[in-house]
Design an enzyme around this catalytic site. Structure first.
Site, PDB file in Angstrom:
ATOM      1  N   TYR A  75      55.728 -34.653  31.907  1.00 24.88           N
ATOM      2  CA  TYR A  75      54.530 -35.252  32.500  1.00 24.88           C
ATOM      3  C   TYR A  75      54.842 -36.615  33.125  1.00 24.88           C
ATOM      4  O   TYR A  75      54.377 -36.929  34.217  1.00 24.88           O
ATOM      5  CB  TYR A  75      53.403 -35.397  31.460  1.00 24.88           C
ATOM      6  N   PHE A 127      46.857 -38.788  64.237  1.00 25.20           N
ATOM      7  CA  PHE A 127      46.774 -37.339  64.043  1.00 25.20           C
ATOM      8  C   PHE A 127      45.359 -37.027  63.552  1.00 25.20           C
ATOM      9  O   PHE A 127      44.657 -37.905  63.061  1.00 25.20           O
ATOM     10  CB  PHE A 127      47.839 -36.901  63.026  1.00 25.20           C
ATOM     11  N   ASP A 128      44.912 -35.755  63.645  1.00 30.15           N
ATOM     12  CA  ASP A 128      43.487 -35.494  63.360  1.00 30.15           C
ATOM     13  C   ASP A 128      43.068 -35.814  61.929  1.00 30.15           C
ATOM     14  O   ASP A 128      42.018 -36.418  61.707  1.00 30.15           O
ATOM     15  CB  ASP A 128      43.045 -34.091  63.816  1.00 30.15           C
ATOM     16  N   ASP A 218      53.319 -43.686  60.261  1.00 25.22           N
ATOM     17  CA  ASP A 218      52.996 -42.321  59.863  1.00 25.22           C
ATOM     18  C   ASP A 218      54.233 -41.530  60.295  1.00 25.22           C
ATOM     19  O   ASP A 218      54.375 -41.162  61.461  1.00 25.22           O
ATOM     20  CB  ASP A 218      51.735 -41.849  60.585  1.00 25.22           C
ATOM     21  N   ALA A 220      55.848 -38.579  59.629  1.00 28.18           N
ATOM     22  CA  ALA A 220      56.027 -37.162  59.292  1.00 28.18           C
ATOM     23  C   ALA A 220      57.298 -36.588  59.927  1.00 28.18           C
ATOM     24  O   ALA A 220      57.958 -35.737  59.348  1.00 28.18           O
ATOM     25  CB  ALA A 220      54.805 -36.359  59.747  1.00 28.18           C
ATOM     26  N   LYS A 261      57.127 -31.683  56.722  1.00 29.81           N
ATOM     27  CA  LYS A 261      57.829 -31.567  58.008  1.00 29.81           C
ATOM     28  C   LYS A 261      59.299 -31.953  57.767  1.00 29.81           C
ATOM     29  O   LYS A 261      60.098 -31.123  57.360  1.00 29.81           O
ATOM     30  CB  LYS A 261      57.182 -32.458  59.066  1.00 29.81           C
ATOM     31  N   HIS A 453      37.448 -26.172  65.236  1.00 28.33           N
ATOM     32  CA  HIS A 453      38.471 -25.188  65.614  1.00 28.33           C
ATOM     33  C   HIS A 453      38.933 -24.313  64.448  1.00 28.33           C
ATOM     34  O   HIS A 453      39.394 -23.217  64.654  1.00 28.33           O
ATOM     35  CB  HIS A 453      39.663 -25.867  66.284  1.00 28.33           C
TER      36      HIS A 453
HETATM   37  N1  F0G Z   1      50.462 -37.121  60.212  1.00 32.61           N
HETATM   38  C1  F0G Z   1      50.963 -36.328  61.182  1.00 32.61           C
HETATM   39  C2  F0G Z   1      51.605 -36.933  62.379  1.00 32.61           C
HETATM   40  C3  F0G Z   1      50.867 -34.926  61.049  1.00 32.61           C
HETATM   41  O1  F0G Z   1      51.357 -34.147  62.013  1.00 32.61           O
HETATM   42  C4  F0G Z   1      50.257 -34.386  59.886  1.00 32.61           C
HETATM   43  C5  F0G Z   1      50.132 -32.940  59.712  1.00 32.61           C
HETATM   44  C6  F0G Z   1      49.759 -35.271  58.915  1.00 32.61           C
HETATM   45  C7  F0G Z   1      49.884 -36.630  59.116  1.00 32.61           C
HETATM   46  C8  F0G Z   1      49.083 -34.771  57.674  1.00 32.61           C
HETATM   47  O2  F0G Z   1      50.003 -34.287  56.784  1.00 32.61           O
HETATM   48  O3  F0G Z   1      49.425 -31.863  56.578  1.00 32.61           O
HETATM   49  O4  F0G Z   1      50.873 -33.041  54.887  1.00 32.61           O
HETATM   50  O5  F0G Z   1      48.452 -33.513  55.001  1.00 32.61           O
HETATM   51  N2  F0G Z   1      50.345 -32.109  60.634  1.00 32.61           N
HETATM   52  C9  F0G Z   1      50.331 -30.651  60.554  1.00 32.61           C
HETATM   53  C10 F0G Z   1      50.525 -30.064  61.935  1.00 32.61           C
HETATM   54  C11 F0G Z   1      49.165 -30.075  59.817  1.00 32.61           C
HETATM   55  O6  F0G Z   1      50.416 -28.827  62.080  1.00 32.61           O
HETATM   56  O7  F0G Z   1      50.827 -30.807  62.884  1.00 32.61           O
HETATM   57  P1  F0G Z   1      49.667 -33.092  55.756  1.00 32.61           P
END
Ligand code: F0G
Length: 475
Positions: A75, A127-128, A218, A220, A261, A453
Site C-alpha cells: 500500500y 487540450f480538451d 503539459d 504528454a 502516450k 462528440h
Molecule cells: N494533455 C494532452 C496534450 C493530451 O493529448 C491528453 C490526452 C491529456 C492531456 C489528458 O491525458 O488522457 O491521460 O487523461 N489525449 C488523448 C488523445 C486522450 O487522444 O489525444 P489523459
C-alpha cells in the site's frame, strides 16, 4: 561486428500479437448504423485499424512486462514506487513527484492548487480535457497559438510555439495580475501535433520569471517533441532526445504528464515540480482523491511498466523509426491527393477534409464524413476535429458557427501497426480521393449538451447529385 542503426528501421521485433477483425462492407455498414454513425460507439471487435487515439494504445515491451511481474503492490512505500520516482526525477530533474492514474487527474489537482475563480491560464493550446479542468477550477483558459499555426500548409518547423508577443501583452496588460499559470503543451496536440521549439520555451520561461507567474509543461509527448527539436532546431542535432527533454523540463517550474502516450504504458500520469509548498498542497489533494502519494491510483505493476517505458521512449532508434513511419504515411496520403497539416508531426496526421470534400458545407460535417468513409470503406476508425466537435450548434442541432478547420486526426498508436497497416490506410484514402463527391454528408439526430462528440448520433444525407439522380429515376 556492430551493425549501424538504420534511421527508419524499428529497433524491435514482434513477440506477442493480437488478432484484428475483418468485417465485410455490409457488416461495417450495419455496425456503423447501429453505432449512430459515431466512431466512439463502435466496438473494438468491429474495427480493423484503430487510429482513434495514441493514448494508452501502445504495445509494451518484454522488459516492461518483466518489470510488471516484479510489481510491488504494497500500500505504501512499494519498491515499484521508488523505481518510478527515481526515473521521473532523473528524466525531469524535478525533486517532487506525484503519481496519478492519468493526465487529466494531474490537471485537476494542479489547477485546483494554482488556479481558482477569476484566474487565467494561458497556453499555446489547451487540450480538451485540460481546457475543461481549467474551467472546472473556476478559471478561464486562453489559447495563444503562434500565427503560423493557423496556416495549415506552411512548412514552418515549430508551429506549436506560443505567440510570444501576445503572451507578453497579456502579462503586462490589464489582465496580467489574474494570470495564474502559463502552460505549454508539448507537442501541441490541439493544433496538428506541431512541436514547440526550445527557443520558444526559453522565452516563455524568461517572461514568466519576470512576471512571477508559474510556468508548467503539459508534456504528454515530451519525447516526440525532443525528437523534432533535434531534427529541426539548430544547435540540438548532436544532443540525445533525453538530454533535450530534461532541458525542456528544467526550463519550467513543473510538469504534468499523461504517461499513456510517451510513458509507453496503458495507464498512468505524473505531476513533477520544484516548489515544496505547491507540492504539499497537491499531495494533500492527491491523497484525498487519487490514492496515497506512493501509488496515486496506479498499481505497482503500472509503476514498473512506466519506469521502464520512460527509458525506452527516449531511444533515438525508436523515435527516429516512429517519426519516419508517420512521415511515410503522410507522403503516401499527400501523393493520393489528400492534404495533411504540414509538416507531419509524429503521434498523428491531420487530414484536411474541408479541402477534399468541397461539395459538403460545414453544416454537413465534412470531417465527420471523411472519418466515416474511412470506416465504411476500410474498417479504419478515427475521429474528426472540425465543426462536429468544435462548432457551435443551436437548440435543434443546426450548425450556427463552424470550426476554423475541418480536420480528421489519424492518431498512430506506438509500436502497434506495421507499414502494411498504414499502407491500407493510405490506399483507402486514395480510393476516396478518386471520387470525393460521392461521400455523403451527415446531420445530427441527437446530441448531449456537453462533450457532444462522444455521444452524438447522426445519419447520412445523400449528396445533392445522387438525390437529383434518384428523383429523376423516380419520375
Ligand atoms: N494533455 C494532452 C496534450 C493530451 O493529448 C491528453 C490526452 C491529456 C492531456 C489528458 O491525458 O488522457 O491521460 O487523461 N489525449 C488523448 C488523445 C486522450 O487522444 O489525444 P489523459
Amino acid at each position: 561486428m556492430p551493425v549501424e542503426p538504420f534511421a527508419s528501421l524499428p529497433p524491435y521485433r514482434i513477440k506477442v500479437v493480437e488478432p484484428i477483425p475483418f468485417l465485410d462492407a455490409g457488416q461495417r455498414r450495419e455496425a456503423f448504423a447501429a453505432a449512430g454513425y459515431n466512431p466512439f460507439d463502435l466496438r473494438a471487435d468491429q474495427i480493423t485499424v484503430d487510429l482513434l487515439s495514441d493514448s494508452g494504445t501502445g504495445a509494451t515491451s518484454s522488459a516492461q512486462e518483466a518489470g510488471a511481474a516484479r510489481g510491488d503492490e504494497s500500500y505504501a512505500g512499494a519498491r515499484s514506487w521508488f523505481r518510478f520516482r527515481d526515473e521521473v526525477r532523473d528524466l525531469t530533474g524535478f525533486d517532487h513527484v506525484l503519481p496519478v492514474h492519468q493526465g487529466r487527474a494531474a490537471e485537476r489537482i494542479v489547477f485546483s492548487t494554482l488556479l481558482g475563480p477569476g484566474r487565467i491560464c494561458l497556453s499555446n493550446t489547451h487540450f480538451d480535457t485540460t481546457h475543461a479542468n481549467v474551467v472546472l477550477a473556476g478559471a478561464q483558459a486562453r489559447d495563444l497559438p503562434c500565427p503560423q499555426a493557423l496556416d495549415l500548409d506552411s512548412q514552418e518547423p515549430f508551429k506549436g510555439d506560443i505567440d510570444l508577443a501576445a503572451l507578453e501583452q497579456t502579462l503586462t496588460g490589464p489582465d496580467g495580475d489574474r494570470v495564474g499559470l502559463v502552460l505549454m503543451t508539448i507537442t501541441n496536440n490541439g493544433l496538428g501535433a506541431q512541436p514547440v521549439s526550445m527557443a520558444n520555451l526559453s522565452a516563455v520561461a524568461e517572461l514568466c520569471r519576470r512576471h512571477k507567474v508559474p510556468f508548467w509543461l503539459d508534456a504528454a509527448r515530451f519525447a516526440e517533441n525532443a525528437w523534432l527539436v533535434r531534427e529541426r532546431e539548430p544547435g540540438y542535432g548532436d544532443w540525445t532526445p533525453r538530454r533535450i527533454a530534461t532541458h525542456a523540463f528544467q526550463l519550467a517550474d513543473g510538469c504534468m504528464i499523461s504517461l499513456k502516450k510517451d510513458g509507453l504504458a496503458p495507464v498512468g500520469g505524473v505531476i513533477a515540480l520544484r516548489d515544496p509548498q505547491v507540492y504539499a498542497a497537491c499531495e494533500a489533494n492527491l491523497i484525498a482523491t487519487e490514492g496515497f502519494s506512493t501509488y496515486g491510483g496506479l498499481a505497482g505493476h503500472d509503476l514498473e511498466r512506466i519506469a521502464q517505458g520512460l527509458r525506452e521512449v527516449v531511444d533515438a532508434g525508436y523515435l527516429g523509426s516512429r517519426a519516419a513511419a508517420t512521415e511515410r504515411l503522410a507522403r503516401l496520403i499527400n501523393e493520393a491527393g489528400v492534404d495533411t497539416v504540414q509538416p507531419a508531426g509524429i503521434h498523428a496526421l491531420y487530414l484536411n477534409a474541408g479541402r477534399l470534400l468541397t461539395h459538403l458545407e460545414p453544416a454537413r460535417f465534412p470531417g465527420h464524413a471523411l472519418a466515416s468513409e474511412l470506416y465504411l470503406r476500410g474498417g479504419i476508425r478515427c475521429a474528426e476535429l472540425g465543426s462536429l466537435y468544435l462548432g457551435e450548434l443551436d437548440g435543434r442541432h443546426r450548425l450556427v458557427r463552424p470550426a476554423p478547420f475541418e480536420l480528421v486526426r489519424l492518431a498512430i498508436p506506438r509500436r502497434v501497426y506495421t507499414d502494411a497497416h498504414l499502407d491500407h490506410v493510405a490506399a483507402t484514402l486514395a480510393e476516396i480521393a478518386k471520387e470525393p463527391g460521392r461521400v455523403p454528408g451527415y446531420r445530427i439526430v441527437s446530441a448531449p449538451r456537453l462533450l457532444r462528440h462522444f455521444k452524438v448520433r447522426l445519419e447520412p444525407v445523400a449528396p445533392r447529385a445522387a438525390r437529383r439522380g434518384r428523383a429523376a429515376a423516380a419520375r
